[in-house]
Design an enzyme around this catalytic site. Structure first.
Site, short mmCIF file in Angstrom:
data_model
loop_
_atom_site.label_atom_id
_atom_site.label_comp_id
_atom_site.label_asym_id
_atom_site.label_seq_id
_atom_site.Cartn_x
_atom_site.Cartn_y
_atom_site.Cartn_z
N GLY A 22 0.81 -1.22 0.00
CA GLY A 22 0.00 0.00 0.00
C GLY A 22 0.85 1.27 0.00
O GLY A 22 0.58 2.22 -0.73
N LYS A 23 1.91 1.26 0.82
CA LYS A 23 2.76 2.44 0.91
C LYS A 23 3.69 2.55 -0.30
O LYS A 23 3.99 3.64 -0.77
CB LYS A 23 3.54 2.43 2.22
CG LYS A 23 2.62 2.49 3.46
CD LYS A 23 3.41 2.53 4.74
CE LYS A 23 2.51 2.44 5.97
NZ LYS A 23 2.00 1.10 6.22
N ASP A 40 15.62 -9.53 4.48
CA ASP A 40 15.50 -9.34 5.93
C ASP A 40 16.14 -8.01 6.30
O ASP A 40 17.30 -7.73 5.92
CB ASP A 40 16.22 -10.51 6.63
CG ASP A 40 16.02 -10.50 8.14
OD1 ASP A 40 15.65 -9.45 8.71
OD2 ASP A 40 16.24 -11.57 8.76
N CYS A 89 2.47 0.56 13.36
CA CYS A 89 1.02 0.63 13.62
C CYS A 89 0.78 0.22 15.07
O CYS A 89 -0.13 -0.53 15.39
CB CYS A 89 0.21 -0.21 12.63
SG CYS A 89 0.69 -1.94 12.57
#
Length: 429
Positions: free
Chosen positions: A265-266, A309, A381
């Site tokens: 999304g970002k 990673d 978040c």
């Protein structure tokens, strides 16, 4: 077919809940693996039941434990989860009570536990008989034990410490169903134009002054009903998550790293703001990296995508230096509980220290790959200070090359607003 599918969706729901509570799987992941067992028209109901049970789990458990002298354990534990499904339907869906009981009892056959059919039937019918008094009892008892918050005690303790005046508002927001926010692709439509397209389809919406791309739907709809969704006109993205690209402020021609980028999304928002930026999107999970590709394809955007990673950037970075880095660090996800209520029962207090160590290690490793004069946006978040404010204070204290730009932003979940998100913009000097 109709009866069979409805009979089986209770089994699917019970299995999903079992996988979360007993096996520690995330609800979204387990529903993806069980998806083939659900016909399309039943998917919304399965979601409603499973997410709903996770939202109000302490309440449902209270009723079952009050009505049963002996707890169902071991191989019969799934019947406890089936009872959660049955009582949730009676309390929180429009399914008539007799149908909810009948279908839930039928599911015992599908689970091949016929000898316990009478137990399930008895508990559900007793619940119907005593429903009003049981609900009153739950309200009284839970006031004494903080259960009415529907949150685990360790999390409540942390919320009260961090937000002595706001913790109740946070808990209330967490217990609501989440609002549906859209990000309009401003390369295709003005927000006002897209609102008109929505209005033509009788979809009501409102805008948000601070974020030029954001629209909230008054009532959530299936993405298939969104005008030109398949053509990339719009993306489903929470309001608070939409700040990331604006705080990063990407420019065309820059080298940009989106770290922990899935589901993309970002990444796509960065490219909508700066279509000619050279973006590298990296995530550790191959299955989730697939989602980045899907989102880029739908929006007809291009980025380099790698599985990698954050602790070992030297293995995938090839010595590259970046003008801007967005680090959406792995976190407790305590800011998105209303979207993922299973977080309340999957997380442990001890996870927070492990996560803060991981976040700090990734931030330290990735910082090396930021050019002097470059910008890094640290995002989570989470709403817990250990993962956010304290993390950044420590990093600034230990890294003289890092300077904070502006103020840190800690968004808390609000009923019709955004999720809980944290942002800090760091400049390398």
């Amino acid at each position: 077919m109709n009866n069979q599918s409805h009979k089986n969706i209770r089994v699917v729901c019970a299995q999903a809940i079992f996988n979360v509570l007993e096996e520690g799987q995330s609800l979204s992941a387990t529903l993806t693996t069980l998806n083939h067992k659900i016909v399309d028209k039943d998917k919304a109901l399965v979601q409603e039941i499973c997410f709903g049970v996770m939202r109000v789990l302490p309440e449902l458990n209270f009723y079952i434990h009050t009505l049963m002298s002996k707890v169902l354990t071991g191989k019969n534990r799934i019947l406890h989860d089936l009872l959660l499904v049955g009582i949730y339907q009676i309390l929180y869906t429009r399914i008539p009570a007799h149908a909810a009981v009948g279908e839930t009892v039928n599911a015992v056959n599908t689970l091949k536990k016929t000898q316990l059919k009478g137990v399930v039937n008895g508990v559900l019918r007793e619940f119907l008989r005593q429903q009003t008094s049981l609900q009153q009892q739950f309200t009284q008892d839970s006031k004494q034990q903080n259960q009415q918050t529907l949150h685990p005690s360790w999390l409540l303790t942390r919320l009260k410490q961090a937000y002595p005046k706001q913790w109740q508002a946070i808990v209330n927001a967490n217990n609501q169903k989440p609002p549906m926010w859209l990000r309009v692709n401003l390369n295709q439509h003005l927000v006002s134009e897209y609102q008109q397209l929505l209005a033509k389809d009788d979809i009501e919406s409102e805008t948000f002054a601070d974020i030029p791309s954001a629209i909230r739907l008054i009532t959530p709809v299936n993405v298939a009903k969104l005008p030109d969704f398949a053509k990339g006109a719009v993306t489903v993205q929470d309001l608070s998550a939409q700040y990331a690209a604006y705080l990063l402020a990407p420019q065309n021609g820059e080298q940009i790293l989106d770290m922990c980028a899935a589901p993309g999304g970002k990444t796509t928002h960065i490219l909508e703001v700066a279509p000619k930026a050279q973006v590298l999107a990296v995530d550790i999970e191959p299955s989730r990296v697939k989602r980045i590709h899907e989102n880029l394809t739908r929006l007809n955007l291009h980025a380099e995508v790698k599985v990698g990673d954050g602790l070992t950037p030297e293995l995938w970075c090839e010595g590259q230096q970046f003008d801007r880095i967005l680090l959406d660090a792995p976190c407790s996800a305590t800011g998105v509980i209303r979207r993922h209520p299973d977080i309340k029962w999957l997380r442990r207090d001890s996870d927070i220290m492990q996560l803060t160590e991981l976040q700090y290690a990734i931030l330290t490793k990735i910082w090396v790959y930021l050019k002097t004069g470059g910008t890094l946006v640290y995002a989570t978040c989470s709403i817990l200070p250990d993962e956010n404010k304290l993390q950044i204070e420590r990093f600034l204290h230990e890294n003289t090359s890092a300077k904070l730009q502006g103020e840190i932003k800690q968004f808390l979940p609000t009923e019709n607003g955004g999720d809980g998100f944290f942002y800090a913009v760091l400049k390398k000097v």
